[in-house]
Scaffold this motif. Structure first.
Motif, mmCIF file in Angstrom:
data_model
loop_
_atom_site.group_PDB
_atom_site.id
_atom_site.type_symbol
_atom_site.label_atom_id
_atom_site.label_comp_id
_atom_site.label_asym_id
_atom_site.label_seq_id
_atom_site.Cartn_x
_atom_site.Cartn_y
_atom_site.Cartn_z
ATOM 1 N N PRO A 43 0.793 -1.238 0.000
ATOM 2 C CA PRO A 43 0.000 0.000 0.000
ATOM 3 C C PRO A 43 0.824 1.286 0.000
ATOM 4 O O PRO A 43 0.390 2.296 -0.540
ATOM 5 C CB PRO A 43 -0.838 -0.117 1.276
ATOM 6 N N THR A 44 2.015 1.285 0.599
ATOM 7 C CA THR A 44 2.791 2.521 0.732
ATOM 8 C C THR A 44 4.187 2.339 0.154
ATOM 9 O O THR A 44 4.665 1.214 -0.057
ATOM 10 C CB THR A 44 2.908 2.940 2.207
ATOM 11 N N ARG A 45 4.837 3.466 -0.092
ATOM 12 C CA ARG A 45 6.179 3.441 -0.660
ATOM 13 C C ARG A 45 7.176 2.812 0.299
ATOM 14 O O ARG A 45 8.028 2.012 -0.100
ATOM 15 C CB ARG A 45 6.616 4.872 -0.998
ATOM 16 N N LEU B 51 -7.403 2.608 1.733
ATOM 17 C CA LEU B 51 -6.854 3.781 1.060
ATOM 18 C C LEU B 51 -7.482 4.035 -0.305
ATOM 19 O O LEU B 51 -7.097 4.982 -0.990
ATOM 20 C CB LEU B 51 -5.334 3.630 0.906
ATOM 21 N N GLY B 52 -8.435 3.210 -0.717
ATOM 22 C CA GLY B 52 -9.153 3.451 -1.962
ATOM 23 C C GLY B 52 -8.479 2.894 -3.202
ATOM 24 O O GLY B 52 -8.662 3.449 -4.295
ATOM 25 N N PHE B 53 -7.726 1.796 -3.074
ATOM 26 C CA PHE B 53 -7.018 1.215 -4.216
ATOM 27 C C PHE B 53 -7.763 0.022 -4.820
ATOM 28 O O PHE B 53 -7.144 -0.770 -5.548
ATOM 29 C CB PHE B 53 -5.608 0.762 -3.799
ATOM 30 N N ARG B 54 -9.039 -0.107 -4.556
ATOM 31 C CA ARG B 54 -9.752 -1.287 -5.057
ATOM 32 C C ARG B 54 -9.764 -1.324 -6.586
ATOM 33 O O ARG B 54 -9.504 -2.366 -7.196
ATOM 34 C CB ARG B 54 -11.184 -1.309 -4.511
ATOM 35 N N GLU B 55 -10.082 -0.207 -7.247
ATOM 36 C CA GLU B 55 -10.127 -0.189 -8.711
ATOM 37 C C GLU B 55 -8.752 -0.473 -9.304
ATOM 38 O O GLU B 55 -8.643 -1.191 -10.312
ATOM 39 C CB GLU B 55 -10.652 1.158 -9.195
ATOM 40 N N ASP B 56 -7.694 0.075 -8.691
ATOM 41 C CA ASP B 56 -6.346 -0.194 -9.192
ATOM 42 C C ASP B 56 -5.982 -1.667 -9.043
ATOM 43 O O ASP B 56 -5.360 -2.261 -9.942
ATOM 44 C CB ASP B 56 -5.331 0.674 -8.455
ATOM 45 N N LEU B 57 -6.369 -2.271 -7.921
ATOM 46 C CA LEU B 57 -6.080 -3.694 -7.734
ATOM 47 C C LEU B 57 -6.822 -4.551 -8.757
ATOM 48 O O LEU B 57 -6.256 -5.526 -9.288
ATOM 49 C CB LEU B 57 -6.458 -4.117 -6.309
ATOM 50 N N GLU B 58 -8.071 -4.200 -9.023
ATOM 51 C CA GLU B 58 -8.817 -4.952 -10.024
ATOM 52 C C GLU B 58 -8.176 -4.820 -11.403
ATOM 53 O O GLU B 58 -8.093 -5.798 -12.166
ATOM 54 C CB GLU B 58 -10.262 -4.468 -10.061
ATOM 55 N N THR B 59 -7.685 -3.632 -11.750
ATOM 56 C CA THR B 59 -7.007 -3.441 -13.039
ATOM 57 C C THR B 59 -5.753 -4.296 -13.133
ATOM 58 O O THR B 59 -5.477 -4.928 -14.171
ATOM 59 C CB THR B 59 -6.661 -1.959 -13.224
ATOM 60 N N VAL C 95 -9.535 -9.942 8.118
ATOM 61 C CA VAL C 95 -10.228 -10.359 6.899
ATOM 62 C C VAL C 95 -11.661 -9.849 6.973
ATOM 63 O O VAL C 95 -12.593 -10.578 7.349
ATOM 64 C CB VAL C 95 -10.194 -11.885 6.712
ATOM 65 N N PRO C 96 -11.889 -8.567 6.655
ATOM 66 C CA PRO C 96 -13.271 -8.062 6.626
ATOM 67 C C PRO C 96 -13.999 -8.558 5.383
ATOM 68 O O PRO C 96 -13.462 -9.310 4.559
ATOM 69 C CB PRO C 96 -13.069 -6.540 6.603
ATOM 70 N N ARG C 97 -15.239 -8.107 5.234
ATOM 71 C CA ARG C 97 -16.058 -8.574 4.116
ATOM 72 C C ARG C 97 -15.469 -8.143 2.781
ATOM 73 O O ARG C 97 -15.538 -8.891 1.783
ATOM 74 C CB ARG C 97 -17.482 -8.026 4.257
ATOM 75 N N ALA C 98 -14.881 -6.945 2.706
ATOM 76 C CA ALA C 98 -14.316 -6.492 1.438
ATOM 77 C C ALA C 98 -13.168 -7.386 0.989
ATOM 78 O O ALA C 98 -13.021 -7.679 -0.209
ATOM 79 C CB ALA C 98 -13.842 -5.044 1.579
ATOM 80 N N ILE C 99 -12.332 -7.854 1.922
ATOM 81 C CA ILE C 99 -11.225 -8.741 1.571
ATOM 82 C C ILE C 99 -11.768 -10.092 1.117
ATOM 83 O O ILE C 99 -11.275 -10.688 0.145
ATOM 84 C CB ILE C 99 -10.271 -8.901 2.763
ATOM 85 N N ALA C 100 -12.786 -10.591 1.811
ATOM 86 C CA ALA C 100 -13.372 -11.871 1.403
ATOM 87 C C ALA C 100 -13.987 -11.782 0.010
ATOM 88 O O ALA C 100 -13.882 -12.719 -0.793
ATOM 89 C CB ALA C 100 -14.412 -12.312 2.429
ATOM 90 N N THR C 101 -14.621 -10.650 -0.305
ATOM 91 C CA THR C 101 -15.198 -10.475 -1.641
ATOM 92 C C THR C 101 -14.114 -10.425 -2.706
ATOM 93 O O THR C 101 -14.238 -11.029 -3.780
ATOM 94 C CB THR C 101 -16.037 -9.191 -1.673
ATOM 95 N N LEU C 102 -13.033 -9.709 -2.424
ATOM 96 C CA LEU C 102 -11.927 -9.635 -3.382
ATOM 97 C C LEU C 102 -11.298 -11.005 -3.599
ATOM 98 O O LEU C 102 -10.933 -11.368 -4.731
ATOM 99 C CB LEU C 102 -10.884 -8.641 -2.873
ATOM 100 N N ALA C 103 -11.175 -11.791 -2.541
ATOM 101 C CA ALA C 103 -10.593 -13.126 -2.670
ATOM 102 C C ALA C 103 -11.487 -14.048 -3.490
ATOM 103 O O ALA C 103 -11.005 -14.850 -4.298
ATOM 104 C CB ALA C 103 -10.353 -13.714 -1.281
ATOM 105 N N SER C 104 -12.796 -13.945 -3.296
ATOM 106 C CA SER C 104 -13.706 -14.803 -4.057
ATOM 107 C C SER C 104 -13.713 -14.464 -5.541
ATOM 108 O O SER C 104 -13.970 -15.339 -6.374
ATOM 109 C CB SER C 104 -15.118 -14.692 -3.478
ATOM 110 N N GLU C 105 -13.439 -13.212 -5.895
ATOM 111 C CA GLU C 105 -13.475 -12.802 -7.296
ATOM 112 C C GLU C 105 -12.179 -13.104 -8.032
ATOM 113 O O GLU C 105 -12.205 -13.408 -9.232
ATOM 114 C CB GLU C 105 -13.785 -11.304 -7.386
ATOM 115 N N GLU D 244 -0.707 -6.463 3.000
ATOM 116 C CA GLU D 244 -1.564 -5.473 3.682
ATOM 117 C C GLU D 244 -2.763 -5.133 2.798
ATOM 118 O O GLU D 244 -3.055 -3.964 2.501
ATOM 119 C CB GLU D 244 -0.766 -4.205 4.012
ATOM 120 N N ALA D 245 -3.502 -6.154 2.388
ATOM 121 C CA ALA D 245 -4.635 -5.944 1.476
ATOM 122 C C ALA D 245 -5.726 -5.107 2.118
ATOM 123 O O ALA D 245 -6.384 -4.307 1.443
ATOM 124 C CB ALA D 245 -5.202 -7.297 1.033
#
Length: 676
Positions: A76-78, A157-165, A183-193, A150-151
């Motif tokens: 996530p960070t430099r 930090l709002g990098f979901r669209e960049d990660l999908e790209t 592992v919140p719901r957003a991480i579980a959703t990203l893992a399933s996709e 550190e997903a």
């Protein structure tokens, strides 16, 4: 495991693997997608470096010619990306790996040239990697393994669209590893996709979360936070320390304050360039600086050697930030110390944060100046320099010193030189922790305040005044007894000294409210009775309620014109007259059945249009009658406006109004001419 990796671990001093490293290197999980949740500082970087080795190396022990990236690690960070690159460099040094980084704030042309030369493992941040994808300077078609470190932070930090790209640009048959503290719901959703039958791995260390970190909640007085930080730094003398603040302004203020006190301190915030941030971290690594003041985002993922102390100068916003802050210390089996600076106003917030994070902290006061001096003396006596033998040059200087000075004078000089190299400790106001919930108030002392009911005193108004003026909390204040002209307040006995020291010699709680000490429990007098004086407008003179019904006379028993109301006398019964004759009868009564209702006695008489008298100079009536002439005082008669001739009836050339004077021709002089 590859022999080159085993040799790198042995050279680094790894005798055993951490729990997360053992879990991800199980032979049964080789080549599978993994969803790993483990706390910070558990060795995740080395763990996923070992996990992707069979995928990127295959059956070989070394990498071939570097071309397109074979492995991709996203952070996530430099700072975290550069740290991951350093860890993987020594791990894959024996395998001949070529690593490159693509992070924001660095020269993009240099990154493009490094990608053109060929890369085996690429470490990048989401935003900069998407820039390279759009420019066509990176090719992800050969990627065999993708690691998202550190997903949860990247999604925050709002990098979901960049990660999908990025994940859509990589091959579908890749190995995908997601590492996250939670592992919140957003991480579980990203893992399933974007993962295929991912294996869930949850690693918890023995002894609970952050068991290697000693948490302390340090109670400080109001406006004493920075002095407490100075004493904490002096008391622990940690090789490396991170102080966390919530804003850039707070970071700048703390850096200035600590620099003036003689500490080697650097700043780390979002307003700094990448070169300045890298220089600050390198100063911490090589020992030129020992204290780093940082914000939360800037310090995400930082791993500094010998980082033993973390100070929360300002409480974090939530429990996740608290865990990430404290996770900078106590890493890879090392012990750490995390101190929360808690003023009285933030006591409840600190308790909620610790409870939400499931952490147990010991509440204590900040180290005093005497405690720091005692710690300095013990460090001086325990310094290994005392056991070292003197060299030949040192021996000659020592003989000369002993010949010219007494041993006591030499010892005093050594002590002063030792203390002169360090900042002097601060004198702090003592703060007594409040009593645990559910216990009695305990021993106390009573004080008198020069205010009572006569000045509308009440506990809700007095409580914050006493807390602010005396530097105590609500739990250190017992009973509040309010009298007619004075008020008594109970203060916990352990907090009395600090309470009086904070008040000062004036003992003034607020404007005109003076505090005095009393002996024993006050004997409150009975409230004085309030008497009614008959003058309205004063609270103390109002009667308490109305008389009982049996004491009030009936209307028939009251004299005519008297009333029981105290504020003024009104005639009783009320006398009203409805006509000039005084008979008491209404001139116009209610509308009888079948008759028109007339006006009331106080209303002006109303007339029909036919009976309304005409005005001497009134407008036309509805019958179409003309306006009448209006006689004047000198005998003349003024014609009405309607009788004046209209424009059509006037002779040609006549005007209703006098025309204005014609304007002069163009160029003609206006007014007086100037001579010359």
């Amino acid at each position: 495991m590859k022999q080159s990796l085993l040799a790198a671990l042995d050279a680094r001093g790894y005798s055993t693997l951490t729990p997360v490293q053992e879990a991800v290197t199980e032979p049964s999980l080789r080549g599978l997608d993994l969803l790993v949740s483990a706390q910070t500082g558990s060795g995740k970087t080395v763990g996923f470096g070992l996990a992707i080795a069979p995928t990127v190396l295959g059956e070989d022990e070394r990498f071939g010619i570097a071309e397109a990236p074979l492995a991709l690690v996203i952070a996530p960070t430099r700072e975290l990306a550069l740290q991951v690159k350093r860890e993987l460099e020594w791990l894959y040094a024996g395998a001949g790996a070529v690593l490159a980084s693509c992070v924001g704030g660095m020269d993009m042309r240099g990154e493009r040239r490094a990608l053109e030369r060929g890369v085996h493992i690429l470490v990048a941040t989401p935003g900069r990697l998407c820039d390279h994808l759009r420019r066509g300077s990176v090719d992800l078609s050969a990627v065999r393994a993708v690691v998202l470190d550190e997903a949860d932070e990247m999604l925050d930090l709002g990098f979901r669209e960049d990660l999908e790209t990025i994940l859509e640009a990589a091959p579908e048959d890749r190995q995908t590893l997601l590492f996250s503290a939670t592992v919140p719901r957003a991480i579980a959703t990203l893992a399933s996709e974007y993962q295929r039958d991912a294996q869930r791995i949850s690693v918890q260390t023995t002894g609970g979360q952050h068991s290697d970190i000693d948490y302390r909640a340090v109670l400080v007085a109001e406006h004493d936070e920075e002095n407490a930080i100075t004493n904490l730094l002096r008391f622990h003398e940690a090789p490396n320390t991170i102080i966390f603040a919530n804003t850039r302004a707070a970071v700048s203020r703390l850096v200035t304050r600590l620099s003036n006190r003689g500490f080697a301190v650097v700043a780390l915030s979002g307003e700094l360039s990448q070169g300045e941030r890298s220089h600050a971290l390198q100063s911490m690594r090589d020992g030129r600086a020992r204290v780093c003041v940082a914000t939360d985002v800037a310090a995400r993922g930082i791993d500094l050697p010998n980082l033993d102390l973390v100070i929360h100068a300002e409480l974090p916003m939530n429990e996740e930030t608290l865990l990430h802050r404290s996770g900078r210390t106590g890493r890879a089996g090392r012990k750490g110390f995390s101190a929360l600076i808690v003023p009285p106003r933030a006591r409840r917030k600190a308790e909620r944060l610790l409870a939400a994070a499931k952490l147990r902290a010991e509440w204590e006061a900040a180290p005093s100046a005497d405690a720091v001096r005692e710690r300095d003396e013990s460090r001086l006596l325990a310094d290994p320099v005392w056991a070292e033998e003197a060299t030949e040059a040192e021996g000659r200087a020592l003989d000369q010193l002993l010949a010219e000075r007494e041993p006591a004078a030499l010892a005093l000089a050594v002590l002063r030189l030792w203390q002169g190299q360090r900042s002097a400790p601060e004198e702090l106001l003592s703060v007594m922790p409040r009593n645990p919930q559910g216990q009695s108030f305990g021993p106390s002392r009573w004080f008198r305040l020069s205010i009572g009911r006569d000045r509308n005193a009440n506990p809700k108004w007095l409580m914050p005044k006493i807390c602010d003026a005396g530097g105590v909390t609500r739990k250190e204040i017992g009973a509040i007894r309010i009298g007619d002209e004075e008020t008594f307040v109970e203060i916990a006995l352990e907090a009395v000294e600090h309470f009086l020291a904070t008040l000062g010699p004036d003992r003034e709680i607020a404007d005109g409210i003076i505090l005095e000490a009393t002996d024993g429990v006050p004997d409150m007098p009975a409230p004085r009775p309030r008497t009614f004086t008959g003058k309205p407008g004063r609270q103390g003179d109002k009667p308490f309620g109305k008389p009982y019904a049996k004491d009030r006379p009936y209307n028939d028993e009251r004299p005519r014109g008297e009333s029981d109301k105290p504020y003024g006398k009104k005639p009783f019964p009320r006398e009203r007259s409805f006509n000039d004759e005084g008979t008491g009868e209404r001139k116009f009564s209610k509308k009888p059945a079948g008759e028109d209702r007339g006006p009331r006695s106080f209303a002006k008489p109303r007339f029909a249009d036919k009976d309304r008298p005409e005005k001497p100079y009134g407008g036309k009536s509805f019958g179409g009658q003309s306006y009448s002439d209006k006689p004047l005082s000198d005998g003349e008669v003024r014609k009405p406006r309607s009788a004046a001739p209209s424009d059509r009836e006037r002779p040609r050339g006549e005007a209703k109004y006098t025309p204005k004077r014609a304007k002069p021709a163009y160029g003609a002089p206006k007014g007086k001419q100037r001579n010359g």
